[in-house]
Write a protein that holds these residues in place. Sequence first.
Motif, PDB file in Angstrom:
ATOM      1  N   ASP A 281      29.482  29.983  38.655  1.00  0.00           N
ATOM      2  CA  ASP A 281      29.964  31.282  38.813  1.00  0.00           C
ATOM      3  C   ASP A 281      31.224  31.261  37.957  1.00  0.00           C
ATOM      4  O   ASP A 281      31.857  30.324  37.627  1.00  0.00           O
ATOM      5  CB  ASP A 281      30.690  31.145  40.563  1.00  0.00           C
ATOM      6  CG  ASP A 281      31.419  30.108  40.846  1.00  0.00           C
ATOM      7  OD1 ASP A 281      31.979  29.189  39.891  1.00  0.00           O
ATOM      8  OD2 ASP A 281      31.558  30.038  41.932  1.00  0.00           O
ATOM      9  N   VAL A 282      31.519  32.523  37.659  1.00  0.00           N
ATOM     10  CA  VAL A 282      32.463  33.057  36.729  1.00  0.00           C
ATOM     11  C   VAL A 282      33.527  33.902  37.305  1.00  0.00           C
ATOM     12  O   VAL A 282      33.041  34.685  38.244  1.00  0.00           O
ATOM     13  CB  VAL A 282      32.089  33.282  35.435  1.00  0.00           C
ATOM     14  CG1 VAL A 282      31.373  32.043  34.538  1.00  0.00           C
ATOM     15  CG2 VAL A 282      31.084  34.373  35.343  1.00  0.00           C
ATOM     16  N   LYS A 283      34.765  34.166  36.602  1.00  0.00           N
ATOM     17  CA  LYS A 283      35.820  34.601  37.360  1.00  0.00           C
ATOM     18  C   LYS A 283      36.407  35.880  36.601  1.00  0.00           C
ATOM     19  O   LYS A 283      36.687  35.617  35.558  1.00  0.00           O
ATOM     20  CB  LYS A 283      36.797  34.002  38.025  1.00  0.00           C
ATOM     21  CG  LYS A 283      37.929  34.698  38.671  1.00  0.00           C
ATOM     22  CD  LYS A 283      38.847  33.649  39.221  1.00  0.00           C
ATOM     23  CE  LYS A 283      39.809  32.815  38.410  1.00  0.00           C
ATOM     24  NZ  LYS A 283      40.761  31.761  38.983  1.00  0.00           N
ATOM     25  N   ARG A 284      36.530  37.075  37.309  1.00  0.00           N
ATOM     26  CA  ARG A 284      37.446  38.073  36.393  1.00  0.00           C
ATOM     27  C   ARG A 284      38.697  38.107  37.640  1.00  0.00           C
ATOM     28  O   ARG A 284      38.629  37.865  38.670  1.00  0.00           O
ATOM     29  CB  ARG A 284      36.933  39.460  36.203  1.00  0.00           C
ATOM     30  CG  ARG A 284      36.508  40.118  37.608  1.00  0.00           C
ATOM     31  CD  ARG A 284      35.782  41.411  37.036  1.00  0.00           C
ATOM     32  NE  ARG A 284      35.379  42.361  38.274  1.00  0.00           N
ATOM     33  CZ  ARG A 284      35.998  43.005  38.832  1.00  0.00           C
ATOM     34  NH1 ARG A 284      37.328  43.191  38.563  1.00  0.00           N
ATOM     35  NH2 ARG A 284      35.635  43.788  39.968  1.00  0.00           N
ATOM     36  N   ILE A 285      39.865  38.723  36.989  1.00  0.00           N
ATOM     37  CA  ILE A 285      41.082  38.937  37.774  1.00  0.00           C
ATOM     38  C   ILE A 285      41.336  40.462  37.750  1.00  0.00           C
ATOM     39  O   ILE A 285      41.283  41.046  36.772  1.00  0.00           O
ATOM     40  CB  ILE A 285      42.341  38.254  37.288  1.00  0.00           C
ATOM     41  CG1 ILE A 285      41.967  36.592  37.372  1.00  0.00           C
ATOM     42  CG2 ILE A 285      43.439  38.716  38.115  1.00  0.00           C
ATOM     43  CD1 ILE A 285      42.800  35.703  36.958  1.00  0.00           C
ATOM     44  N   ASP A 286      41.407  41.104  38.904  1.00  0.00           N
ATOM     45  CA  ASP A 286      41.366  42.536  39.022  1.00  0.00           C
ATOM     46  C   ASP A 286      43.146  42.571  39.479  1.00  0.00           C
ATOM     47  O   ASP A 286      43.637  42.068  40.166  1.00  0.00           O
ATOM     48  CB  ASP A 286      40.871  43.145  40.178  1.00  0.00           C
ATOM     49  CG  ASP A 286      40.960  44.632  40.283  1.00  0.00           C
ATOM     50  OD1 ASP A 286      40.792  45.407  39.519  1.00  0.00           O
ATOM     51  OD2 ASP A 286      42.032  44.913  41.462  1.00  0.00           O
ATOM     52  N   ARG A 287      43.700  43.506  38.900  1.00  0.00           N
ATOM     53  CA  ARG A 287      45.259  43.635  39.179  1.00  0.00           C
ATOM     54  C   ARG A 287      45.574  45.176  39.668  1.00  0.00           C
ATOM     55  O   ARG A 287      46.698  45.777  39.466  1.00  0.00           O
ATOM     56  CB  ARG A 287      46.183  43.121  37.858  1.00  0.00           C
ATOM     57  CG  ARG A 287      46.055  41.666  37.615  1.00  0.00           C
ATOM     58  CD  ARG A 287      46.948  41.476  36.552  1.00  0.00           C
ATOM     59  NE  ARG A 287      46.927  39.759  36.366  1.00  0.00           N
ATOM     60  CZ  ARG A 287      47.453  38.928  37.098  1.00  0.00           C
ATOM     61  NH1 ARG A 287      48.234  39.198  38.176  1.00  0.00           N
ATOM     62  NH2 ARG A 287      47.520  37.550  36.470  1.00  0.00           N
ATOM     63  N   SER A 288      44.772  45.893  40.120  1.00  0.00           N
ATOM     64  CA  SER A 288      44.932  47.035  40.706  1.00  0.00           C
ATOM     65  C   SER A 288      45.667  47.225  41.909  1.00  0.00           C
ATOM     66  O   SER A 288      45.770  46.135  42.503  1.00  0.00           O
ATOM     67  CB  SER A 288      43.525  47.576  40.835  1.00  0.00           C
ATOM     68  OG  SER A 288      42.672  47.305  41.708  1.00  0.00           O
ATOM     69  N   ARG A 289      46.225  48.396  42.528  1.00  0.00           N
ATOM     70  CA  ARG A 289      46.896  48.383  43.427  1.00  0.00           C
ATOM     71  C   ARG A 289      45.847  48.741  44.814  1.00  0.00           C
ATOM     72  O   ARG A 289      46.440  48.457  45.915  1.00  0.00           O
ATOM     73  CB  ARG A 289      47.824  49.726  43.596  1.00  0.00           C
ATOM     74  CG  ARG A 289      48.771  49.741  42.290  1.00  0.00           C
ATOM     75  CD  ARG A 289      50.048  48.862  42.641  1.00  0.00           C
ATOM     76  NE  ARG A 289      51.179  49.113  41.732  1.00  0.00           N
ATOM     77  CZ  ARG A 289      52.151  48.186  41.808  1.00  0.00           C
ATOM     78  NH1 ARG A 289      52.174  47.161  42.652  1.00  0.00           N
ATOM     79  NH2 ARG A 289      53.018  48.493  40.974  1.00  0.00           N
TER      80      ARG A 289
END
Length: 309
Positions: A281-289
């Motif tokens: 498994d691989v990850k992305r990071i979301d920084r939306s409100r």
Amino acid sequence: MFKRPRTDFWQVGIVPVPIEDIDAGRLSAARERITWLPDAGRWRYLADPFGLVRGDALHVFVEAFDYRVKRATIERHEFGLPDLAWRRHSTVLDRPFHLSYPQVFEHDGETWMVPESYQAGEIALYRACDSSLDHWERECALLSGLPGADASVIEHEGRWWMFYTLVGPGARDQRELHIAHAPALVGPWVPLPANPVRVNREGARPAGRPFIGRDGVLTLPVQDCSTGYGGATRLLRFPRLTPGQVEIEAGPERLTGDLVSDSHQAGLHTLTGCGGYTLIDVKRIDRSRGKQWLDLKRRFTRIGRLLDR
């Protein structure tokens, strides 16, 4: 000004390379041949893959996390062999507490699962009720009274071994490796007096089922959390493992998300073998409100329910 939240989203892939042969070069070379599980939908993700091959199908069990309720169930995704065409999925285990890390394996003619259930204060063993692999029942607690996470078991040289970490203050679960052993799968399980046998954020928390390497040495995938939770995986080798002696050799190579993905480069925290395949498994990071509004909505809903009582 509110600080932008950090929201992790994971994606599960099937790599057509046996785990005994996995290294950074082979993982990167297989990039274009990885089969990815379907998107989980808004505010959801799939992670912690484990698998079983049955006949013409590969069954991939995953943590299915939903940010709207802040807990996960266990799903099974079925793929046809040899083309790895996705067929269907189902929820196979749902409890009032968080579930993840659904290690599945076969032993003595039965199919077993040891999912993470640290919120229940135990490491428990589940048994498949039928051949569909969709129905499971709790068999027993292997270790109780402790917040054990990511328990990984294997039978080796006449004994059963369990590698796990403990959830606690100071990100304890990201830096400690504990081991227990037993004469049989159902126990009795005894933690080693020397626990934790390893304290190191660069490789301690289990990241997949242990396996025997090409050289005959017991090998455990672990998370490298030196750059943050689930940032990478690496391999620990155990040239000697007995109730009285543990020898550990840490592999120098870090396996990271950028080796296989352009969109999910922030982490890779599961590496588990299944026949001729390796599940990751691989990850992305979301920084939306959006996550802040989701959290507020959940809190207001909870307050409303309390006022209605």
